[in-house]
Design a protein around this motif. Structure first.
Motif, short mmCIF file in Angstrom:
data_model
loop_
_atom_site.label_atom_id
_atom_site.label_comp_id
_atom_site.label_asym_id
_atom_site.label_seq_id
_atom_site.Cartn_x
_atom_site.Cartn_y
_atom_site.Cartn_z
N GLY A 189 0.70 -1.05 0.11
CA GLY A 189 -0.05 0.00 0.08
C GLY A 189 0.81 1.17 -0.01
O GLY A 189 0.01 2.43 -0.35
N TRP A 190 2.10 1.36 0.32
CA TRP A 190 2.84 2.53 0.12
C TRP A 190 3.26 2.89 -1.17
O TRP A 190 3.81 1.76 -2.03
N LYS A 191 3.24 4.08 -1.40
CA LYS A 191 3.31 4.53 -2.98
C LYS A 191 4.63 5.57 -2.88
O LYS A 191 4.28 6.55 -1.92
N ILE A 192 5.36 5.73 -3.78
CA ILE A 192 6.21 6.60 -4.10
C ILE A 192 5.50 7.95 -4.54
O ILE A 192 5.06 7.76 -5.42
N VAL A 193 5.64 9.16 -3.69
CA VAL A 193 5.07 10.13 -4.34
C VAL A 193 5.89 11.28 -4.77
O VAL A 193 5.51 12.34 -5.40
N ALA A 194 7.26 11.39 -4.42
CA ALA A 194 8.12 12.22 -4.69
C ALA A 194 9.75 11.65 -4.60
O ALA A 194 10.00 10.89 -3.68
N LEU A 195 10.53 12.19 -5.33
CA LEU A 195 12.08 11.75 -5.13
C LEU A 195 12.99 12.92 -5.33
O LEU A 195 12.62 14.01 -5.86
N ASP A 196 14.02 12.62 -5.02
CA ASP A 196 15.10 13.60 -5.24
C ASP A 196 16.46 12.88 -4.97
O ASP A 196 16.51 11.69 -4.86
N PRO A 197 17.95 13.34 -5.16
CA PRO A 197 18.93 12.62 -5.29
C PRO A 197 19.37 12.14 -3.99
O PRO A 197 20.29 11.02 -3.95
N GLU A 198 18.50 12.38 -2.78
CA GLU A 198 18.86 11.80 -1.66
C GLU A 198 17.81 10.84 -1.04
O GLU A 198 18.21 10.11 -0.07
N GLY A 199 16.78 10.39 -1.73
CA GLY A 199 16.00 9.75 -1.31
C GLY A 199 14.56 9.92 -1.95
O GLY A 199 14.42 10.38 -2.90
N PHE A 200 13.57 9.22 -1.16
CA PHE A 200 12.00 9.42 -1.73
C PHE A 200 11.18 9.45 -0.80
O PHE A 200 11.36 8.98 0.29
N ASP A 201 9.94 9.92 -0.96
CA ASP A 201 8.80 9.95 -0.09
C ASP A 201 7.70 9.05 -0.55
O ASP A 201 7.48 8.83 -1.52
N LEU A 202 7.09 8.42 0.69
CA LEU A 202 6.19 7.44 0.48
C LEU A 202 4.84 7.86 1.17
O LEU A 202 5.14 8.28 2.44
N VAL A 203 3.92 7.29 0.71
CA VAL A 203 2.55 7.78 1.39
C VAL A 203 1.62 6.60 1.43
O VAL A 203 1.55 6.01 0.31
N ARG A 204 0.92 6.31 2.21
CA ARG A 204 -0.25 5.32 2.35
C ARG A 204 -1.23 5.76 3.30
O ARG A 204 -0.90 6.20 4.56
N GLY A 205 -2.41 6.23 2.47
CA GLY A 205 -3.43 6.99 3.50
C GLY A 205 -2.83 8.31 3.85
O GLY A 205 -2.43 9.09 3.31
N LYS A 206 -2.80 8.54 5.22
CA LYS A 206 -2.65 9.45 5.87
C LYS A 206 -1.30 9.32 6.32
O LYS A 206 -0.77 10.31 7.15
N SER A 207 -0.57 8.26 6.05
CA SER A 207 0.89 7.96 6.84
C SER A 207 1.89 8.16 5.81
O SER A 207 1.54 8.34 4.72
N PHE A 208 3.19 8.74 6.52
CA PHE A 208 4.24 9.31 5.55
C PHE A 208 5.36 8.67 5.90
O PHE A 208 5.59 8.30 7.27
N LYS A 209 6.28 8.29 5.08
CA LYS A 209 7.58 7.67 5.47
C LYS A 209 8.71 8.40 4.38
O LYS A 209 8.31 8.81 3.22
N ARG A 210 9.83 8.45 4.96
CA ARG A 210 11.09 9.13 3.84
C ARG A 210 11.93 7.95 3.96
O ARG A 210 12.61 7.44 5.04
N PHE A 211 12.26 7.51 2.99
CA PHE A 211 13.72 6.59 2.79
C PHE A 211 14.76 7.60 2.12
O PHE A 211 14.58 7.97 1.10
N GLU A 212 15.76 7.37 3.07
CA GLU A 212 17.07 7.99 2.50
C GLU A 212 18.16 6.99 2.09
O GLU A 212 18.28 6.04 2.69
N PHE A 213 18.42 7.54 0.86
CA PHE A 213 19.84 6.73 0.49
C PHE A 213 21.04 7.02 1.36
O PHE A 213 21.15 8.01 2.16
N ASP A 214 22.04 6.03 1.08
CA ASP A 214 23.35 6.27 2.15
C ASP A 214 24.08 7.29 1.28
O ASP A 214 24.86 7.93 2.20
N LYS A 215 24.13 7.39 0.09
CA LYS A 215 24.72 8.43 -0.63
C LYS A 215 23.70 9.07 -1.84
O LYS A 215 23.07 8.37 -2.42
N PRO A 216 23.97 10.42 -2.00
CA PRO A 216 23.21 10.81 -3.01
C PRO A 216 23.62 10.39 -4.34
O PRO A 216 24.69 9.90 -4.92
N VAL A 217 22.51 10.35 -5.36
CA VAL A 217 22.55 9.88 -6.55
C VAL A 217 22.61 10.78 -7.57
O VAL A 217 21.92 11.98 -7.40
N ASN A 218 22.97 10.71 -8.93
CA ASN A 218 22.74 11.52 -9.98
C ASN A 218 22.62 11.16 -11.34
O ASN A 218 22.48 11.78 -12.33
#
Length: 228
Positions: A189-218
């Motif tokens: 049920g978790w959906k990626i809704v935004a990303l950037d070179p350092e990670g991405f945001d996930l949303v499921r209903g009213k819940s939020f998670k941030r997944f962070e990379f160990d290093k930035p990517v380009n």
């Protein structure tokens, strides 16, 4: 004896704390009879690809009326209030100027993180704002404080160029090719809704998670390689 892992630069630590946040304390200067007095309020936030805050605010709010007279502001982000001694916890203050933006991509990033705001985002008295960051102040606990210039706090424009131009396509491909892995790592049920070179945001209903990379990517390849 194994070597201790080297701590990331302070700007990376500070930016990660900020990106994990969905709310912040906004400080503005009051207008009218109380002109100049500091005024603090709670706001919800999202972020540009390079790490600058995006806000959605009503013209009827005191803090917005303050900004119409003086765009200078600061935002406090913290992960300390839940600790036995909050003074030992990390926090970041961003200083800069908050001004309205008509950039639909920034509006989309905010609404992706705060889907409930879509109910009132189109009201006549609401506008999106972006902070032009001037400095960041990171406090990591007792005796640990650093001022960070905007050019160090914000990601380099070249690093984010490939992401800015193709974020929707990248999210579609990532969630398609890595759907099973994402479900295994985060749950169904978790959906990626935004990303950037350092990670991405996930949303499921009213819940939020941030997944962070160990290093930035380009690059595309670098991003796909982070989800395994």
């Amino acid at each position: 004896m194994a070597k201790q892992a080297k701590e990331p630069p302070v700007e990376i630590i500070a930016r990660a704390l900020v990106r994990r946040s969905r709310s912040a304390t906004l400080a503005t200067a009051l207008t009218g009879k109380r002109e100049g007095w500091p005024y603090a309020s709670l706001v919800t936030v999202a972020f540009t690809m390079d790490g600058a805050p995006i806000l959605l605010m009503s013209k009827l709010a005191d803090h917005t009326r303050n900004l119409m007279e003086d765009a200078r502001a600061s935002l406090l982000f913290e992960e300390a209030s839940h600790l036995p001694n909050p003074q030992t916890g990390p926090r970041v203050t961003l200083t800069g100027r908050l001004k309205t933006t008509r950039d639909k991509n920034l509006a989309a990033r905010f609404l992706a993180r705060h889907p409930g705001a879509a109910l009132y985002a189109d009201f006549a008295d609401f506008d999106f704002y972006k902070m032009t960051v001037e400095r960041a102040h990171f406090v990591g606990g007792f005796g640990r404080a650093n001022w960070i210039a905007a050019k160090k706090f914000l990601l380099d424009k070249e690093m984010i160029r490939v992401f800015e131009s193709s974020e929707p396509h990248m999210i579609e491909r990532l969630t398609g090719e890595k759907a099973e892995i994402l479900a295994q790592n985060f749950g169904k049920g978790w959906k990626i809704v935004a990303l950037d070179p350092e990670g991405f945001d996930l949303v499921r209903g009213k819940s939020f998670k941030r997944f962070e990379f160990d290093k930035p990517v380009n690059s595309w390849r670098g991003l796909l390689g982070k989800v395994n």
